[in-house]
Design a protein around this motif. Sequence first.
Motif, mmCIF file in Angstrom:
data_model
loop_
_atom_site.group_PDB
_atom_site.id
_atom_site.type_symbol
_atom_site.label_atom_id
_atom_site.label_comp_id
_atom_site.label_asym_id
_atom_site.label_seq_id
_atom_site.Cartn_x
_atom_site.Cartn_y
_atom_site.Cartn_z
ATOM 1 N N GLU A 75 -25.718 1.019 -31.664
ATOM 2 C CA GLU A 75 -26.690 0.007 -32.118
ATOM 3 C C GLU A 75 -27.885 -0.062 -31.180
ATOM 4 O OE1 GLU A 75 -25.280 -3.875 -33.392
ATOM 5 O OE2 GLU A 75 -23.330 -2.995 -33.853
ATOM 6 N N ILE A 89 -27.145 -7.664 -29.106
ATOM 7 C CA ILE A 89 -26.182 -6.707 -29.679
ATOM 8 C C ILE A 89 -24.787 -7.007 -29.126
ATOM 9 C CG2 ILE A 89 -25.513 -4.261 -29.795
ATOM 10 C CD1 ILE A 89 -28.508 -3.567 -29.655
ATOM 11 N N ASP A 90 -24.720 -7.214 -27.803
ATOM 12 C CA ASP A 90 -23.421 -7.590 -27.210
ATOM 13 C C ASP A 90 -23.668 -8.395 -25.934
ATOM 14 O OD1 ASP A 90 -20.299 -6.561 -27.491
ATOM 15 O OD2 ASP A 90 -20.876 -7.270 -25.477
ATOM 16 N N GLU A 128 -15.261 0.736 -29.002
ATOM 17 C CA GLU A 128 -16.162 -0.389 -29.255
ATOM 18 C C GLU A 128 -17.480 -0.175 -28.497
ATOM 19 O OE1 GLU A 128 -14.008 -4.038 -28.445
ATOM 20 O OE2 GLU A 128 -15.879 -5.190 -28.657
ATOM 21 N N ILE A 182 -21.346 -0.210 -29.884
ATOM 22 C CA ILE A 182 -22.415 -1.066 -29.331
ATOM 23 C C ILE A 182 -23.594 -0.192 -28.903
ATOM 24 C CG2 ILE A 182 -23.002 -2.585 -27.399
ATOM 25 C CD1 ILE A 182 -19.929 -3.381 -27.419
#
Length: 457
Positions: free
Chosen positions: A388, A411-412, A381, A385
């Motif tokens: 991106e 984004i996160d 994951e 991220i």
Amino acid sequence: MWGGRFAEGPSAIMREINASIPFDKALWREDIRASKAHVAMLGAQGIVSEQDAAAIADGLDTIAAEYERDGVPEDWDLEDIHMTVEARLTELIGPVAGRLHTARSRNDQVATDFRLWVRAANRRAIAAIAALREALLDRADEHAGTIMPGFTHLQTAQPVTLGHHLLAYYEMLSRDAARFAAADERLDECPLGSAALAGTGFPIDRDATARALGFACPTRNSLDAVSDRDFALDYCMAASQCAIHLSRLAEELILWASQPFGFASLPDQLSTGSSIMPQKRNPDAAELVRGHAGRIIGAGTALMVTMKGLPLAYSKDMQDDKPPVFEAANLLDLSLAAMTGMIAETEFHEEAMRAAAEAGYATATDLADWLVREADVPFREAHHITGEAVALADRKGCALDQLPLDELQAIDPRVDERVFAALSVEHSVASRSSYGGTAPDQVRLRVAEAREALPAS
Ligand code: ARG
């Protein structure tokens, strides 16, 4: 020398195809040395009188002095270096010269000479590699903290230190030196006394000649001794492996010195200009090191193909063993010397290297690792991220550590301001401190360790 049973002499073509003197004259020192060991043994064993042995030894010394001064004469009628020396000996001391060839043949003679020559080539290679390894250690020490992009697929991957990159070659060359040392050890048996193929009925002392020539012991099988050229192949294999390493290093220097990279300027003394483009500084020495690797590998291939179908014992094909090995050794000696000069003198452009490391999102893995470590995100994951974030930086035309925090959090949300510390190239290399990793401390450690291990020169 062998005309007794012949009614006619050889044709011009026979003389030319048979003559090895144009290249095997390079063996003159070994040939005379081996003959001196042989005749001393013949004298000590009472196979020739001490007086004749002394006359022959003196004559051989005279010939050595002549060759040292004037070079070796090339007479195709005398075929090779062995006949050339013996013919001159006969001119100097008369028919007693004919006693030198008692209890030996050109077959064990050439096998002995060539071994002596290859042994010296092994040892030269080990010494030249040591000089290059030292130069690499010096530059690695100097650049333990210099940051550059590390590549996979020639795409910027992660930042590394230049010192670490140079030490990679140090390791390769250490193994190369070990390969030459192993070849040297395996070669350490003396063929002299194997005679033509079957040994001899004369009461020779093979231990004495082996010892006099610096070999550990005599070879154990006369057929093997006169037919074997794997000592030369061992050299070619070690030389090929070393040449491959030098070629890769040369290739990198050529790339780094190109304008789009701009990582390095190669020394003037090892570069050339262009006759038409005044701005050029061409990395010719590095290119030739890369090119010579092809010829060195070719030499080993040539010798393998020469040997692979030969029945025991000697066949004249084996006379063709020498030119490729001589060539490989000459090219390897030159390549090692050129590369040592290049490593010692190349100017590395730290700013450009660092800028390239920063420009290529080289710390993307560090962002992913940070998410794993600090925010407990599973690596896959975190990888997504980070991808991106890289795409965002790409769109904005900025580095990862220049992205605004709120856009990263969009984004996160698990990203926080502590992440920026992890995104600098310094932090990145310093964090890779596992044993053998790129961290400056690891590089310094390895340099110190390697300096301990290098034989004092
Ligand atoms: N010139 C020869 C070589 O280099 C020496 C050995 C010749 N032996 C022979 N039986 N013709 O191989």
